[in-house]
Design an enzyme around this catalytic site. Sequence first.
Site, PDB file in Angstrom:
ATOM      1  N   GLY A 129      84.304  30.054  73.236  1.00 43.08           N
ATOM      2  CA  GLY A 129      84.129  31.498  73.405  1.00 43.08           C
ATOM      3  C   GLY A 129      85.438  32.243  73.490  1.00 43.08           C
ATOM      4  O   GLY A 129      86.482  31.730  73.080  1.00 43.08           O
ATOM      5  N   GLY A 189      90.868  34.112  64.719  1.00 40.56           N
ATOM      6  CA  GLY A 189      90.936  32.712  64.293  1.00 40.56           C
ATOM      7  C   GLY A 189      89.548  32.065  64.295  1.00 40.56           C
ATOM      8  O   GLY A 189      89.175  31.342  63.366  1.00 40.56           O
ATOM      9  N   HIS A 190      88.763  32.344  65.343  1.00 42.40           N
ATOM     10  CA  HIS A 190      87.401  31.795  65.393  1.00 42.40           C
ATOM     11  C   HIS A 190      86.540  32.389  64.276  1.00 42.40           C
ATOM     12  O   HIS A 190      85.721  31.692  63.675  1.00 42.40           O
ATOM     13  CB  HIS A 190      86.728  32.132  66.735  1.00 42.40           C
ATOM     14  CG  HIS A 190      87.376  31.514  67.926  1.00 42.40           C
ATOM     15  ND1 HIS A 190      88.091  32.237  68.842  1.00 42.40           N
ATOM     16  CD2 HIS A 190      87.393  30.227  68.362  1.00 42.40           C
ATOM     17  CE1 HIS A 190      88.515  31.432  69.800  1.00 42.40           C
ATOM     18  NE2 HIS A 190      88.121  30.209  69.533  1.00 42.40           N
ATOM     19  N   GLN A 207      86.798  18.506  79.480  1.00 41.32           N
ATOM     20  CA  GLN A 207      88.101  18.436  78.811  1.00 41.32           C
ATOM     21  C   GLN A 207      89.217  19.119  79.599  1.00 41.32           C
ATOM     22  O   GLN A 207      90.339  19.222  79.110  1.00 41.32           O
ATOM     23  CB  GLN A 207      88.003  18.974  77.385  1.00 41.32           C
ATOM     24  CG  GLN A 207      87.785  20.473  77.269  1.00 41.32           C
ATOM     25  CD  GLN A 207      87.503  20.887  75.833  1.00 41.32           C
ATOM     26  OE1 GLN A 207      86.436  20.613  75.299  1.00 41.32           O
ATOM     27  NE2 GLN A 207      88.462  21.527  75.184  1.00 41.32           N
TER      28      GLN A 207
HETATM   29  O1  PAF Z   1      88.880  23.832  70.382  1.00 40.49           O
HETATM   30  C1  PAF Z   1      88.036  24.117  71.253  1.00 40.49           C
HETATM   31  O2  PAF Z   1      87.744  25.285  71.505  1.00 40.49           O
HETATM   32  C2  PAF Z   1      87.352  23.003  72.031  1.00 40.49           C
HETATM   33  O3  PAF Z   1      88.221  21.968  72.298  1.00 40.49           O
HETATM   34  C3  PAF Z   1      86.060  22.490  71.347  1.00 40.49           C
HETATM   35  C4  PAF Z   1      86.350  21.845  70.003  1.00 40.49           C
HETATM   36  C5  PAF Z   1      85.084  23.644  71.169  1.00 40.49           C
HETATM   37  C6  PAF Z   1      85.401  21.428  72.241  1.00 40.49           C
HETATM   38  O4  PAF Z   1      85.073  21.936  73.486  1.00 40.49           O
END
Ligand code: PAF
Length: 283
Positions: free
Chosen positions: A31, A36-37, A61
């Site tokens: 989010g 870029g997204h 993570q």
């Molecule tokens: O690049 C990210 O935003 C995250 O590491 C991902 C790939 C969505 C995994 O949580």
Amino acid sequence: MNTVHSIAQVRAAVTRARQEGKRVGLVPTMGNLHAGHIALVRTALARGDFVVVSIFVNPMQFGPHEDLDSYPRTLAEDQAKLLDAGAHLVFAPNAKEMYPDGLDGHTRVSVPVVSEGLCGGSRPGHFDGVATVVSKLFNIVQPDLAVFGEKDYQQLAVIRKMTQDLSLPVHIIGEPTCRAEDGLALSSRNGYLTPEQRELAPTLFQQLQQIAAAVQGGRSDYAAIIETARQHLVAAGFQPDYLDLRDADTLTTIGPDSKTGVALAAVFLGKTRLIDNLRFKLA
Ligand code: PAF
């Protein structure tokens, strides 16, 4: 465009799309979407017919002292951007949906070698968390293709290796890094920077360009090239986490057979950790 929060709902929507013969694309995100997204979404739309964007700030993570709690959560703004971009479905689960029994004792996916060093060296367990959540998302959505940004260069390598090793039937697409006009790689974490830090931030990319130019100019004293860049960054006010030069295809040390190099860096500007990389042809 619908937003769903449960695994059952996303599965039902994807099943319907498949019954209509659609090719399913997935764009996994955390989010706080920026241009870029949106470029990832556009690529998924160009290569597939039904594009699912997941929005999940994945606790697995993040390290214990990292920015999980402060990571920006902007679902309403993200939905508006995705609607505008033409995405078909947003999957925004909460942690309970993804990890109903919590993180301790949850199965983890670990990708050795390629996860080691660089960001994996500074963020122990980070890539296990990424590989685990991405493999869960692949199993939930069962996409034909998935798009990831090249800004997270090691992450993309980890995901490619995991997909290959686990024989997952997903085509992985890497999308070139989107940059601001001054060269700074777009990142959700740029929002943490003060105006002064933001002004300084493009120095990171400039130093990666210097490294690439030195190697392409014929130098092979890699350690000295990196040390010069490191000193420039320190003098400018950065605290380098790592700076490295690797073979772009294998992420191992550059050798006589390497065709493409990649300069990779992670630096702190104050408390904000920025990463970037630059790929370049070797002579
Ligand atoms: O690049 C990210 O935003 C995250 O590491 C991902 C790939 C969505 C995994 O949580």
